[in-house]
Design a protein around this motif. Structure first.
Motif, PDB file in Angstrom:
ATOM      1  N   LYS A 163     125.981  62.267  13.855  1.00 58.73           N
ATOM      2  CA  LYS A 163     125.223  63.342  13.207  1.00 58.73           C
ATOM      3  C   LYS A 163     126.001  64.029  12.098  1.00 58.73           C
ATOM      4  O   LYS A 163     125.461  64.337  11.036  1.00 58.73           O
ATOM      5  CB  LYS A 163     124.792  64.368  14.257  1.00 58.73           C
ATOM      6  N   GLN A 164     127.288  64.279  12.333  1.00 57.28           N
ATOM      7  CA  GLN A 164     128.094  65.025  11.362  1.00 57.28           C
ATOM      8  C   GLN A 164     128.746  64.131  10.311  1.00 57.28           C
ATOM      9  O   GLN A 164     129.446  64.624   9.432  1.00 57.28           O
ATOM     10  CB  GLN A 164     129.171  65.824  12.090  1.00 57.28           C
ATOM     11  N   PHE A 165     128.517  62.815  10.373  1.00 54.52           N
ATOM     12  CA  PHE A 165     129.220  61.908   9.471  1.00 54.52           C
ATOM     13  C   PHE A 165     128.260  61.008   8.681  1.00 54.52           C
ATOM     14  O   PHE A 165     128.005  61.254   7.510  1.00 54.52           O
ATOM     15  CB  PHE A 165     130.247  61.074  10.247  1.00 54.52           C
ATOM     16  N   ARG A 201     128.443  66.946  19.824  1.00 56.23           N
ATOM     17  CA  ARG A 201     128.274  67.348  18.428  1.00 56.23           C
ATOM     18  C   ARG A 201     127.652  66.256  17.554  1.00 56.23           C
ATOM     19  O   ARG A 201     127.093  66.557  16.499  1.00 56.23           O
ATOM     20  CB  ARG A 201     129.633  67.747  17.840  1.00 56.23           C
ATOM     21  N   ASN A 202     127.743  65.006  17.991  1.00 55.53           N
ATOM     22  CA  ASN A 202     127.393  63.909  17.087  1.00 55.53           C
ATOM     23  C   ASN A 202     126.339  62.930  17.591  1.00 55.53           C
ATOM     24  O   ASN A 202     125.933  62.031  16.846  1.00 55.53           O
ATOM     25  CB  ASN A 202     128.661  63.118  16.723  1.00 55.53           C
TER      26      ASN A 202
END
Length: 324
Positions: A163-165, A201-202
């Motif tokens: 998600k964050q990358f 988080r991801n």
């Protein structure tokens, strides 16, 4: 003889890890690299020969060689050849980060390699380096071109969606498939023993990507009998296909057809099993029949599901331990 568990699932597919070592530092797997206690050895050629003969005798027709990074073993070409030359083994595949692929693709093909999965978590060089710890994207893409030129017809990319990358790069992956006859597989991030915070988080649900594809006109392809767990999709406007591996989806385990053996000679009935069954003594003795018997007896312990939805990760601390 055909391996079957108590739920009626048949197993024709072996994932064989030949090393736990990896030279990349992917943030979802080995952000700090291999630990000091990571085993550096692996099964010998003779032990692998016994193992492969035993599984062929039990109806296995496909072997995927994994790691860690299998190309760190200097005898990888010999292992590919050994597997391919074993009667009953119809398909030999390799999963690799492709750091040597540009140099060795022809050797792999000449040894009998049928299929190749390449880990590539971004098509943006900076994002690729941020995820893997290596500035190797261009080398990897060149390696894939070399593999296709060598005649390896089945080539797939593996991307763990984060998600964050790289989640915002879906359009870039699709653009690549417009011009390249490969399959790009998007894999749901899985929780392991050491990545709980990163996972929270991801994690991106694979269903979200599937919904996007369906609205864009992608259609499901029927999977082959020796195929892995991916749902594959095609589109008339694209040369390449898309695969989705969604371990958190309902009924993911219903079609399980694969077993795993670690580089330490342990049979793992599931990637997230509590522990492996030690079959190394039989491999050391070169005893094919005893290996067959031990594997057969272990099948009664295979569970109906991996229990990932309940936060259970078993003995898998990180995916390099067993090849994902």
């Amino acid at each position: 003889m055909q391996l079957e568990d108590t739920f009626g699932r048949k197993f024709k597919y072996l994932r064989l890890s030949i090393t736990e070592l990896c030279n990349f530092k992917c943030n979802y797997c080995l952000p700090d690299g291999n630990a000091c206690d990571t085993p550096t050895g692996g099964l010998s050629i003779r032990q692998i020969e016994t193992l492969v003969q035993a599984f062929a005798k039990m109806g296995t027709s496909k072997i995927r060689i994994t790691g860690g990074e299998p190309a760190l073993r200097k005898d990888l070409v010999d292992i590919i050849s050994l597997c391919k030359q074993t009667p009953g083994i119809d398909k030999v595949a390799l999963t690799t980060n492709a750091y040597r692929l540009n140099k060795d693709a022809q050797k792999y093909k000449d040894a009998g390699l049928d299929a190749l999965n390449v880990s590539a978590d971004s098509l943006d060089p900076r994002m690729f380096a941020a995820i893997t710890g290596k500035k190797k994207l261009e080398d990897i893409l060149q390696g894939v071109d070399s593999a296709l030129a060598a005649g390896i017809k089945t080539v797939k990319f593996n991307t763990v969606m984060l998600k964050q990358f790289n989640y915002k790069e879906l359009s870039s992956f699709l653009a690549y498939l417009k011009e390249h006859e490969v399959t790009w597989r998007f894999i749901e991030l899985m929780q392991t023993g050491d990545n709980q915070v990163f996972f929270e988080r991801n994690h991106v649900p694979g269903q979200a990507i599937k919904n996007t594809l369906l609205t864009q006109g992608w259609e499901r392809i029927i999977r082959g009998g020796d195929a892995g767990p991916a749902q594959e999709f095609s589109h008339p406007d694209y040369r390449g296909n898309i695969g989705l591996i969604m371990p958190y989806s309902k009924d993911f385990c219903d079609t399980c057809n694969r077993l795993r053996v670690s580089s330490q000679g342990k049979l793992h009935l599931c990637l997230f099993a509590n522990e492996g069954h030690d079959i190394l003594p039989y491999l050391e003795a070169g005893d094919v029949d005893a290996t067959v018997e031990a594997v057969g007896l272990s099948m009664k312990d295979k569970k109906a599901t991996h229990f990932l939805q309940e936060g259970f990760t078993g003995a898998t601390k990180q995916l390099a331990m067993l090849g994902g």
